[in-house]
Every structure is written in structure tokens, then in C-alpha cells.
Write an enzyme that holds these catalytic residues in place. Sequence first.
Site, PDB file in Angstrom:
ATOM      1  N   SER A 239     -45.613  43.774  26.334  1.00  0.00           N
ATOM      2  CA  SER A 239     -45.594  44.061  27.765  1.00  0.00           C
ATOM      3  C   SER A 239     -47.021  44.318  28.217  1.00  0.00           C
ATOM      4  CB  SER A 239     -44.726  45.282  28.049  1.00  0.00           C
ATOM      5  OG  SER A 239     -45.401  46.441  27.595  1.00  0.00           O
ATOM      6  N   LYS A 240     -47.173  44.571  29.498  1.00  0.00           N
ATOM      7  CA  LYS A 240     -48.519  44.786  30.046  1.00  0.00           C
ATOM      8  C   LYS A 240     -49.267  45.909  29.321  1.00  0.00           C
ATOM      9  CE  LYS A 240     -45.928  42.695  33.039  1.00  0.00           C
ATOM     10  NZ  LYS A 240     -44.924  42.385  32.018  1.00  0.00           N
TER      11      LYS A 240
END
Length: 483
Positions: free
Chosen positions: A244-245
Site C-alpha cells: 500500500s502507499k
Amino acid sequence: MTPPRLRFAPSPTGYLHVGGARTALFNWLYARRHGGQFLLRVEDTDKARSTDASTRAIFEGLEWLGLRWDEEVVYQGASAARHRADAERMVANDHAYRCFCTAADLDFRRKLAEANEGAFKYDRRCDELDRADVARRVAAGEPNVIRFRVPEGSTGWTDLVHGEISFPNKDIEDFVVLRSDGTPIYNMAVTSDDIAMRITLVMRGDDHISNTPKQIMIYRALGEALPQFAHLPMIHGNDGKKLSKRHGATAVADWQHEGILPQAMVNFLSLLGWSPGGEFDEVMSIDELIAKFDASGLRKTASVFDTKKLEWMNGQHLVRMPLGELSPLVRRKLASAGLATEADLAARPEWFNALLELLRVRARTVDDIVRQARPFLSDTVGYDETAAARAWKDTADARALLAAAREVLAACALWEHAALETDLKSLAEARGLGVGKLFGPMRVALTGEANSPGMFDVLILLGRDVALFRLDAAIRELDRRTG
RNA sequence: GGCGGUAUCGUCUAGAGGCCUAGGACGCGGCCCUCUCAAGGCUGUAACACGGGUUCGAAUCCCGUUACCGCUACCA
């Protein structure tokens, strides 16, 4: 054996991330290795989340990696009519039926079932409906979905990665394939499209394993031959969780901008979830990868995206790639960093190539090269304070050394390695110093940095004029510091 | 909850019953080279999730447990 046809089918809901890139890569490698086709299908049926910008980002990411697709891009949204027709065909041949239960009602029943323990499974009440009744309600325009009638037994396949996998059908409810607005549910659209595109091997993330039995049932209901399936393990962040980010750069474009080479990214990604087996050199060209790639080397376990190893891999490719290929890349970056113009660099290719040879061996990214090239391109150097503090600790001493070096260099007969070495070494010797004691202060004076290529290389790259100029500047700086 | 998948050094992996006192690569440490930093060479650290079986013999086969992941939507 007919040539295989594979596809990469991303949803255009964001940038191309490394997991998707890896899936695309494996599909592409397999197609190339076996003389088949690699197709691209944009799954844009979710209009709320799909954007043109994402679609472009995916194209650009694939192009940057060099994963060229065959044939025209297929847009899933364009085939809504076929998806619907296929769903209705399954109603016609009795593999699916109309269901009039509303979403709200279903929701209520689901909550009730879950509250009283036990998972909710659709009870097939609409499958009991009288045919004439169904026809009348449909004709009256009553909203309805199409549900697949899951048969008895079990559904399985031989996965290229996992081997035999099978699911008891009793655990699969009669799933919806067509919404009341006539649009298809994912499993319907995918299957209909894979059939239409004549896909022979569906290779995708293993988060789709549970979808596969449903899709297999649809193939059968439609009277179509099954493709092969290969479910690739996921790629996780360094905390072992899904990417994820939070994990920093997960978009391939981010790595591109940080100076990672596409061939290094491809090479690195290829070794996540695949191995040629036995002992082998991990640094491989694209052609080598194509030659070695095979489904038998596919692994089952999720892997962690290790940025350190990516950077190491990039450094390896940086050193091994042809200079003619690296040169324009660096020129472009240097130009956009404002350190030089492309024309200027192109005008002195030999000098520039010599510089690149010296810098690429100590760089891990193209951006490292740009940083290290600064002293060789800008007019003046800024002195790195920690470097200066160490090499110029005793300012008077350093000043004397630099003045002496300046004198020697100004008088040096030939500005080339051997002559420079002879003169500078005898200077150090005359002063009773090791060359390190002399080169340290000089390095800071000439480059402003604590680290650089070898002293003689630095001098030659700089040229006599610039070298003398910088020594003078450093001497003045030392005077200033002495006060 | 149900179903499915997975489980070798910190990380990527080799290993497909004896070749394993488990090999390689990244990272990390040391040494060599050396004017610094890299690169390169040598070297050290470090793993078969746990418990039962099967077998003369298991990292490899079977079962269970645990952990993690996925699916279980008129999401994709």
C-alpha cells in the site's frame, strides 16, 4: 500445441503498482517464451472508480517496462451487450435463473442469518418460482438479477502454480452474474471476455483462486472449453502486509523517477515468485529471462518487495548496460536538473563517456550518477562541511599543501595519468606524507566532496584550468576560514 | 464463522526421501585491494513454524495445530 494466448487485465483505478507489473511481466514472459500472444484488457466496468488518467498510467508503465502487448487493447466496458447476452443464454439453457429478491431484502436476511450464527447462503427461493409467473413479472418490468444455478458436486482444476485445487460446490451460493440494471458482475464479465479473446492461460494473482470455481462453472454453462489457470502469489511490503502507499514507492513510475532502469525492474520483479532453479546468475537480460522463463519455476509463496535488492540489481545493470544506452538517459536527467544542456554534453561524447564510466560503477541509480556528476559540470563547487572539517582540519596545513600541489600541477609537463601520478607522489614523498594525506584536502578542493573517483581521474576530467582554478578558490577559502 | 491458499536464513530463493553438519543472492559484519567512495575478491552471521505419524532414513510424503493471506456483495 497451438500458441498460448494470455492477458493482463488491470482495473484502471490507480497507477500501475509493482504487483500488477509483476503479473503483467509473467504473462508477457510466458507468451514470449512460448511464441504466443500477450493481450491487454482494461477492466473499466466500475465506472465510478475507473479513470482515463489511470488507464494512461497503466499504458505508460507497461511501455516503460517494455511489455508490449499484441493486438488492440480490449475495453471491458465496451462488451456489456455480450456480457448480458451470455448471462441470458445461461438462463435460456437452464444454468441460471431470474431472481427478484431486492438488495435491501437480501441484506436483511443476511444480517439475520449471521446474527443467528451460520453464514448466509442464498436460499434459492426464486428458483422455485413458476415459469409463467417469472415471465409475467419480467414482462411487467419488475427488477431482477440473474443468478447462476450452482450444480451439485465439486469444481476443481489443475493450477500451474498450485497443482490440484478443488472446491465443494455446496459452499458456493447461487451467485449473481447480471445486475438488475443489466450490467455484469465481475465473474461474468471476466469469463465472457476471456472466452471472446480466446485466452488459453489465465495467469493472475492468487486472490482470484476463490473466484475460479465460479468462472469454471460459467465456462461449462456456456459450453466452452476451459483455459488453464495459474495463480501467482502476492507481493507484500516489508512488514509482510499487502502493498500500500505506506510502503513507499509501490508505483512503477515512482521507481522510474528515482532512476531505476526498466531492465533492472523487470529483472528484479521476475525473481519475485519465480526462479529458474538451481544455481544461476541473478542478473539477467530480458532475452535471458524470456529464454529461461517457464511455469515450472513459478513459486507459491508471497514475497516481500525488498527495495535494497532492487537498488543493488539496478547498480548491476547500470554497470553492464551499453554506454550508448545509458548516456542519453543521464544526459536527459542532467539537463532537467539544470546541470548541463544536452547539446553541450553531446558535443563532447568522449569526455562524457569517460565521466560515466567512472561514476556508474559507484552508483545504484541514475540519480546517483546525476548527483555525483555535479562537481564535473558546474562552474563552482560548494564544500561539504563534514568533508571540509575532516580534510581541512588544520587550515594552515591544508593551505600549504594545496599551494604546493597547485605549484606542482601548474608545472606538470603532461596532463595525463602517469605524469600526474609521478609528480604528485613525489610531492607527497618530499613532504613525508602518504598520498592519502595529500589527496584528501585536494579532493575537497576539487570536488567539494569527501568521496569521488580516483584523484588522477578527477584531475583529467576537470582539466588543468579548472583544477588550478579550484585549488586557487580553495586556498582563498582557507584564508578566509583562518580569518 | 465457512471455504480455499501458503509456511526454508531479516529478505529473495535452491532443495522435488538419503548428495543437507541445508547451497546461492541481497542486507549486515570482517579481511584483502586501496588516495576517499564504490566496484571486485575472500570470509563471517543467519533458516527447514510447531506437534504427530509413514519410512532403515524427511526440509522434502500424510495428518493435526498455529500464523498469515484471499473469497464468502446487485465490488473488481
